[in-house]
Scaffold this active site. Structure first.
Site, mmCIF file in Angstrom:
data_model
loop_
_atom_site.group_PDB
_atom_site.id
_atom_site.type_symbol
_atom_site.label_atom_id
_atom_site.label_comp_id
_atom_site.label_asym_id
_atom_site.label_seq_id
_atom_site.Cartn_x
_atom_site.Cartn_y
_atom_site.Cartn_z
ATOM 1 N N HIS E 17 42.696 44.655 42.116
ATOM 2 C CA HIS E 17 43.601 43.549 41.783
ATOM 3 C C HIS E 17 45.044 43.894 42.147
ATOM 4 O O HIS E 17 45.774 43.071 42.694
ATOM 5 C CB HIS E 17 43.553 43.254 40.274
ATOM 6 C CG HIS E 17 42.240 42.759 39.767
ATOM 7 N ND1 HIS E 17 41.655 43.271 38.629
ATOM 8 C CD2 HIS E 17 41.409 41.796 40.221
ATOM 9 C CE1 HIS E 17 40.514 42.627 38.410
ATOM 10 N NE2 HIS E 17 40.338 41.738 39.359
ATOM 11 N N LYS E 41 33.979 32.155 27.916
ATOM 12 C CA LYS E 41 33.451 33.426 28.416
ATOM 13 C C LYS E 41 33.919 34.532 27.481
ATOM 14 O O LYS E 41 35.103 34.650 27.191
ATOM 15 C CB LYS E 41 33.982 33.681 29.832
ATOM 16 C CG LYS E 41 33.001 34.368 30.752
ATOM 17 C CD LYS E 41 33.420 34.221 32.194
ATOM 18 C CE LYS E 41 34.215 35.419 32.677
ATOM 19 N NZ LYS E 41 34.749 35.223 34.032
ATOM 20 N N ARG E 90 35.685 39.998 48.650
ATOM 21 C CA ARG E 90 34.960 41.233 48.945
ATOM 22 C C ARG E 90 33.644 40.953 49.654
ATOM 23 O O ARG E 90 33.268 41.629 50.583
ATOM 24 C CB ARG E 90 34.649 41.999 47.660
ATOM 25 C CG ARG E 90 35.863 42.504 46.928
ATOM 26 C CD ARG E 90 35.439 42.998 45.574
ATOM 27 N NE ARG E 90 34.716 41.940 44.882
ATOM 28 C CZ ARG E 90 33.811 42.124 43.937
ATOM 29 N NH1 ARG E 90 33.496 43.347 43.567
ATOM 30 N NH2 ARG E 90 33.226 41.116 43.354
ATOM 31 N N SER E 128 35.659 44.286 37.734
ATOM 32 C CA SER E 128 35.913 44.527 36.321
ATOM 33 C C SER E 128 34.617 44.797 35.563
ATOM 34 O O SER E 128 34.578 45.638 34.672
ATOM 35 C CB SER E 128 36.636 43.327 35.693
ATOM 36 O OG SER E 128 37.913 43.176 36.274
#
Lengths: 162, 162, 162, 162, 162, 162
Positions: E17, E41, E90, E128
């Site tokens: 990040h 979430k 990614r 993460s």
């Protein structure tokens, strides 16, 4: 003679779904739009609400019936004499998931074909979850879902009824 | 009434192609298998040879016609009153390429649908290029292509006729 | 000398898993099939049930041990002297997920290799979740899972024991 | 006892290839690095040049042999008693292509496994074609290919010898 | 003049990040790093904790502001005069998800561009969730997250505070 | 101050390309649209023709310069002080190819960022090759390319000048 199923969650139905239904109608004699009664997945609208909205939106389309189903789709197809399942494809991730299910369904009933239709360009960013996320925050969903669905979304979120 | 096209290079036709043709026949009234006359791409078999092999293999299938076409597939579809193009999908890379063509064809003729059928599990590693590569080195291609195609491959490569 | 791990949820084990185990045995000296004790993910079978079913199915395979693990797979590998993790790959989405984990594990232990085996054609539509979905609705799962797993699935769902 | 093949074009060999060879050596008893004699694809280096460069770079690795092959890889594997083919995977597009070939090779010889190793993070942008493109325009290729390959690339392009 | 948003969960922030934030700063005049307040979430760190950690890590970067947002990102962008959303990519699965959101956001506000930056090679396995999974089991996360995040992770898991 | 490059073959330029150029102009101070002089790939239009068409189409856009380049794009970027390369992304296959090039360019010049913009929905089926294929067979390309490109395509194909 050929009967096609258009299965889905339709929580709620979008213009993308209606486009697939309309195009399926152009390819097959009869169309059954079937809402999955999925008890485990928490949906915004009840199965009955989803069936009702779809019913109103497909009312003027002859040869299109709206229904719901529980259990295995291959069993439902057998009961109603359907020979094809129709799914819209937008993305590669859709494709892999649906391909796996199509192969599994073919294994359970080799007479039942799964047929994929590419989602129209103007609908390829459209999903029920994105519609719900926008509506939840008071964003505009015209152009994404029909008027009746817009009303129901407003009613749901006005009541804080998630 | 609905007429579907199954277009391809068929250089040569494999059991995977025949499976798609057979399943298309189960979904549509009439099927036209059409060999692309692609002058720029060097093919192993001539268009005539490919049409002839397909013709023999589809001879016993009623409602299936074999033909070739030059030019745009949407023009051919219009001339023959076809309302659908059928393509088999094996892989993600197939999917993206065919999706792009389907969208472009839809732009040229919005009445013409492209319909994707998932390739059967047992054929998903099968392509005309892999068949040619195996045959070129004298490998066994039974199980991949019908007897008539096996003979033609043997004849081509025995003559060193690439 | 080389010891390979075949990790997974195995909830429940399918013929696809058994195929990967058998092929791993052909490539490595010793094989440890390891069930992940994943407390957060709700599974149909307990870890003990999964280990027991696997144990029975691998009983006749020499050089194959069944175990369970908690914590990081790289730690388990170090404790048991394993030099490779083996994963079956069916789809692009499998590939990306497993590639990311393989790179992360390599970062934690650069001596530990992740090795991918392509899932056999006849198993590529097969997943534990599809098996559970079919069994839950009383569908037939022969051809997907061994007899012992079929029995356990029937017992679970007869009891309404989800 | 297990013998693994590492096949490729190696036109020219990169640090990414050498990483795969080194890791294959950690997993298998014997390794055969095999250069494909591909007459149809125009390569920058001849098969002999590619074998020679690889030979020098693998000279200090015991249990690693460099060779070339013509024809089908499954035939070469049978002749040399190899039980595994090892391929590095960088991207989804690699994966689909190699998966298709692995399934086809498995069909031709069910005893022969294809094993995929994820390419190391630091090599995942590295391909022979990118190396050639950079070298052709006089760009720096240290960090991408070993010293001996750098020299050969300089010699090729100094002579305008494409 | 151009203001770019770097939105995310940052639960917790990783070196990947920070690399995207630093590179966004090289391309745009002002950068707003915005933490999504996602009530549905379940996150490991509270929004406040995530904002605080990011704030400390971006303290020395001029022209970078850290904030949180609730609701639709397009509304937040409008309020702060932002013209671009920046996302790191990614993998293919990232790409499809983000592409869909980008198209939907463009529909809601056609002045707002989504800009994708490829994640640096050395961070492409980093997420993460992988960081949390390693830390939960006491694994080493240096090289993945900055010192301050390492401390907070240790504190969370020492307290059994998941 | 920031200068962005929009590189491509532009053989010929489409409405999709022009959309990317226009949006790049919204994000960066100065834009250089650069046509790759690719001697090995046979193009329909010469580099000069492509530059000329682009020049006319970008004439009314201030801050946009059209040029061509030979050699490595990173060298061109350095010579012109560009800090970003902008590429439109339509599909997963685009993404992987461009990601690999972006990582390789970053290796050659770590100051140079590659920035991806999602292609607008209405252009995602559009590619120069599809335009050429349609035009070659006399199909209609309005809606795909500007008037000037339509004229040039007609002229090329009227002359049989492939």
């Amino acid at each position: 003679m050929a009967i096609a199923l258009v299965p889905g969650s339709f929580d709620p139905v979008t213009y993308g779904h209606l486009d697939i239904i309309r195009r399926t109608k152009g390819l097959f004699q009869d169309v059954r739009v079937v809402v999955a009664r999925n008890s485990s997945k928490s949906s915004l609208f009840t199965t009955e609400e989803r069936v009702e909205m779809l019913g109103k939106l497909c009312a003027e389309m002859d040869r299109v019936v709206v229904d719901s189903f529980d259990g295995l789709l291959v069993d439902y197809a057998r009961q109603h004499g359907a020979t094809a399942i129709v799914k819209g494809l937008r993305f590669v991730s859709d494709f892999e998931y649906e391909l796996q299910r199509a192969l599994a369904n073919h294994r359970l009933n080799s007479e039942l074909e799964t047929v994929f239709l590419p989602t129209g360009l103007q609908y390829s960013d459209l999903s029920s979850s994105i519609v719900k996320e926008i509506a939840r925050h008071g964003g505009a969903v015209e152009g994404l879902v029909p008027e009746i669905v817009q009303q129901r979304l407003r009613a749901k979120f006005a009541l804080g009824n998630e």
